[in-house]
Each structure stands twice: as structure tokens, then as C-alpha cells.
Enzyme design. Structure first.
Site, PDB file in Angstrom:
ATOM      1  N   LYS A 232       0.813  -1.221   0.000  1.00  0.00           N
ATOM      2  CA  LYS A 232       0.000   0.000   0.000  1.00  0.00           C
ATOM      3  C   LYS A 232       0.846   1.270   0.000  1.00  0.00           C
ATOM      4  CE  LYS A 232      -4.477  -1.713   1.275  1.00  0.00           C
ATOM      5  NZ  LYS A 232      -5.533  -1.885   2.276  1.00  0.00           N
ATOM      6  N   ARG A 266      -3.717  -9.865   5.104  1.00  0.00           N
ATOM      7  CA  ARG A 266      -4.140  -9.941   3.701  1.00  0.00           C
ATOM      8  C   ARG A 266      -2.961  -9.475   2.856  1.00  0.00           C
ATOM      9  NH1 ARG A 266      -6.158  -6.443   0.001  1.00  0.00           N
ATOM     10  NH2 ARG A 266      -7.729  -7.209  -1.446  1.00  0.00           N
TER      11      ARG A 266
END
Ligand code: 7PM
Length: 287
Positions: A232, A266
């Protein structure tokens, strides 16, 4: 009232997802299945589908406990995807992989997609909108699917414009507590619910770091916490690396998340993450 003896066996925490019961004594790894437009351009081409299936099987072999399959609708900045396109893209993969005995999470906000996914054997519904769409809770109640409820501030198209909170931890915690309560009220068993602070979904780097340090506060609500930091933007801000150079940062972030109380990570890089968690487990197992 009879006092419980100190040594009374506490039931081991579990997460129930369809026919799967996950033991939460060790952290779980959720592998992200690559269904980006370039690798899956028309949602149905044979080679694209075979490539996605091969990627999912590789992640299973590498030790993923769950495989998360999503259309594009959750990507920051993304426009909503039409229901029929989302179904065409995702359902053949869900059906094929569920049939192979793989625990599949389907990343969707749409009740119709949720229903079809459950019918095709999906083990979990992963909803970045925390089942707030009309009919979404109903689509997940009365069936045995697990649910992941994620916090997001505003919508993917606009959420990163100017994220703002009085207290990000309190606001995320209270939102997730309310969504979990709504699910329990609708008849979804507590053991089928996981919560996710939604890293990067209407959050600055500072917000993400505060949430990461406060995962214990979220875990204290009694539900397993999912942490999705893999590749991210915040990791790019910290390291200066482009998205395809963020694997080491993602490993460190996954480990930090587990150390702070995450039950499920995740991730894109399943094999590397499983290795990192094995080292952590070996260290902790000797304690
Ligand atoms: C582009 C940018 C594509 C970002 C995809 C993304 C989460 C999620 C996503 C998460 C849960 C990604 C995101 N992130 N579901 N879906 N938690 N539960 O990095 O953090 O995969 S989409």
C-alpha cells in the site's frame, strides 16, 4: 454462582467460514488474487482465467489459508463496476477454486454478488463497505459464510482527498463495533465475523500508523482483526519504493500487524509472508 476454576479449558478462538473452521491460535494468511484489468482484461478470456487459477493454486501451495478474489471496485480512485461485469469476472474463479477445496473470500459490496458467491461455495464475504448496502447483511445471514467488515471513510473515488478524524482509533473502533452488532442482531454468528480497520481507505500515513499501533484496541472487541497493508501507498511513503518494490516493506508491515494483534494478514506475497510468520512463531513458541 460457581466460580470458574482458573484452569478451566477456554474454547480456542476460531473463525468459521462456510465449511472451514480456522484455528486462530496462529495468524492466518489471506492471499490476494490478481484480477487486475491487464491480467484479466475482458473478465472471461481463457488464458486470463487460467493464469488467475494458477496464481490462486500457487498461493494455496505456498500456505495461504484463504484466497481473496475481488473485482476492481475497492481500489482507491476506482469507479464502480457493473454487477454483471463483476459477476462475469469473479464467479468462474470462485466456482472453480471452491470446488478444489480452497477457502475463497469474495471482495464485494453488492448483495447480488454476495448471494451468487455463497451459492458457488465462497467461504467468506470481504466487504470494504462492512455490509452497509441495503440487503447486504441479509445476503450473509441465514447462510454459514464468514464476513469481513472493513472501515472506510467516504468512497474509493474521493477517500484519499483529505482524510480527517478527531480520533481515528475511536472512530474506526466504534464504527466496526456498530457494524458487528448489526450483523449479530441479524443472526450472523459472532464466530463468523472478522473486523478490518481498512488501511489506506480514507486514511493518511499518520492515521494508518496509529491504527497499526492500536490493533490491540480493535482486537479487544473480541473479533479477529484483519490487516491489509500489502504494497500500500503508506509503505511507499515510508520507504520511497514503487509498488512493485514494496515486498520487504510489506513483510515488515505484516509482522508488525501480527505483533500488534492482527489475526489475519491480507497479502500479495504469500510465500514470503508465511516464511516470516514461521520465524515469528518459532521465536514465540519457545517462550
Ligand atoms: C489498488 C489499490 C488495488 C489498493 C487494490 C487496493 C483491503 C481490502 C483492498 C483491505 C480488506 C489492496 C486494495 N484492501 N479488503 N481490499 N482489507 N478486507 O491493496 O485492506 O488490495 S483493495
Amino acid at each position: 454462582m460457581v466460580a470458574k476454576p482458573e484452569h478451566a479449558a477456554k474454547p480456542a478462538p476460531v473463525l468459521r467460514c462456510g465449511r472451514f473452521t480456522f484455528d486462530l491460535a496462529r495468524p492466518l494468511v489471506m492471499g490476494i488474487l490478481n484480477v487486475t484489468p491487464d491480467s484479466f482484461s475482458d473478465g472471461g478470456r481463457y488464458l486470463d482465467r487460467e493464469r488467475a487459477l494458477a496464481h490462486a493454486r500457487q498461493m494455496r501451495d505456498d500456505g495461504a489459508d484463504l484466497i481473496d478474489i475481488g473485482g476492481e471496485s475497492s481500489r482507491p480512485g476506482a469507479l464502480p463496476v457493473a454487477e454483471e461485469d463483476e459477476l462475469a469476472r469473479v464467479m468462474p474463479l470462485v466456482a472453480a477454486l471452491a470446488t478444489e477445496g480452497i477457502a475463497i473470500a469474495v471482495d464485494t459490496r453488492k448483495p447480488a454478488v454476495m448471494r451468487e458467491a455463497v451459492a458457488a461455495g465462497a467461504a467468506m464475504i470481504n466487504d470494504i463497505a462492512a455490509l452497509t448496502a441495503p440487503g447486504a447483511i441479509e445476503a450473509c445471514a441465514g447462510v454459514d459464510v464468514g464476513v469481513c467488515l472493513m472501515h472506510m471513510q467516504r468512497e474509493p473515488q474521493t477517500m484519499q482527498a483529505a482524510p480527517s478524524y478527531d480520533d481515528v482509533v475511536v472512530e474506526v473502533r466504534d464504527f466496526l463495533a456498530a457494524r458487528a452488532a448489526a450483523c449479530v442482531d441479524a443472526g450472523i454468528a459472532r464466530e463468523r465475523i472478522a473486523l478490518d480497520p481498512g488501511f489506506g481507505f480514507g486514511k493518511t500515513l499518520a492515521h494508518n500508523l496509529r491504527l497499526l499501533r492500536s490493533l490491540g484496541t480493535l482486537a479487544a472487541m473480541g473479533y479477529p482483526v484483519v490487516a491489509g497493508l500489502s504494497r500500500k501507498g503508506s509503505l511507499g511513503e515510508i520507504t520511497g519504493r514503487s509498488v512493485d518494490e514494496r515486498m520487504p516493506a510489506s513483510l515488515a508491515a505484516a509482522l508488525c500487524a501480527v505483533l500488534h494483534g492482527a489475526a489475519i494478514v491480507r497479502v500479495h506475497d504469500v510465500r514470503a509472508t508465511v516464511d516470516a510468520l514461521k520465524v515469528w512463531a518459532a521465536v514465540e513458541g519457545g517462550a
